[in-house]
Design an enzyme around this catalytic site. Sequence first.
Site, PDB file in Angstrom:
ATOM      1  N   TYR A   1     -11.802 -13.692  -2.431  1.00  0.00           N
ATOM      2  CA  TYR A   1     -10.648 -13.182  -1.715  1.00  0.00           C
ATOM      3  C   TYR A   1     -11.018 -13.348  -0.148  1.00  0.00           C
ATOM      4  CZ  TYR A   1      -6.550 -10.582   0.360  1.00  0.00           C
ATOM      5  OH  TYR A   1      -5.683 -10.183   0.885  1.00  0.00           O
TER       6      TYR A   1
ATOM      7  N   THR B   1       1.628  -2.241  -1.159  1.00  0.00           N
ATOM      8  CA  THR B   1       2.289  -3.012  -2.220  1.00  0.00           C
ATOM      9  C   THR B   1       1.557  -2.727  -3.372  1.00  0.00           C
ATOM     10  OG1 THR B   1       0.781  -4.899  -1.870  1.00  0.00           O
ATOM     11  CG2 THR B   1       2.633  -4.748  -0.389  1.00  0.00           C
TER      12      THR B   1
END
Length: 249
Positions: free
Chosen positions: A143, A177
């Site tokens: 990532y 989120t």
Amino acid sequence: MNKPVVIVTGGSRGIGLAIVETFVAQGHPVVTCGRGARPRELDPCVEWVQADVSRPADARHLVECAEQRFGRVGVLVNNAGVQLEKTVLQTTDAEWDEVMGINARGTFNLCRAALPSLLEEGGSIINLGSISGLAADPAMAVYNASKAFVHGLTRSIAVDHGPKVRCNAVSPGWIMTAMAHDAFATASDPAKAKADALARHPAGRFGQPQDIAETVAWLASDAARFITGQCFVVDGGLTSASPLQPRFF
């Protein structure tokens, strides 16, 4: 004067949905996409295209749908992304393909597909990077690398395709989120990890999707017409502070 047509990838939830809603509120025609079915909460005026951005053909199809529905694309927001909490040794080939496919190749695919339209009369690309592309988060190797790619691609597009196209990146910090909640959940003590992270924010809070959406909309506007090739960190001051904690001094 008509507002530019906007494409937002990954607009079904979280930061992407907030970006879509912000552009809609400003009067822009908006097209967004995701790998699943159209979300029920999406504004009816938004065009939904089921697409996997990691596939070049899907990226081209998304741009073609936007042009057929609304006309020339003026703004591209590459928001689609996935996260993986693993080291290099733990990462499988399939996981590499998914993360790099969506985060890195997906951003490349959409930029390549949209640039001809953007170059016609000028336009703006805003890529979603991350503070993880600037300083490595532990156990998030692929990532981190995918977001560093996004930052590098952003600068290259600005250099190669200016002045017609401006290209910038927004690098969020901890934005609350589902992805952020999932990351905290991997800690041995999630509540303690969250409290420690919050204490490191000079702003005194975690970010909200709207914080990123408003930054993206500003970068797409004429108010930012002299800004290109930049990566804007929006993290509540998290990366501004020394990692050394005051209690030790």
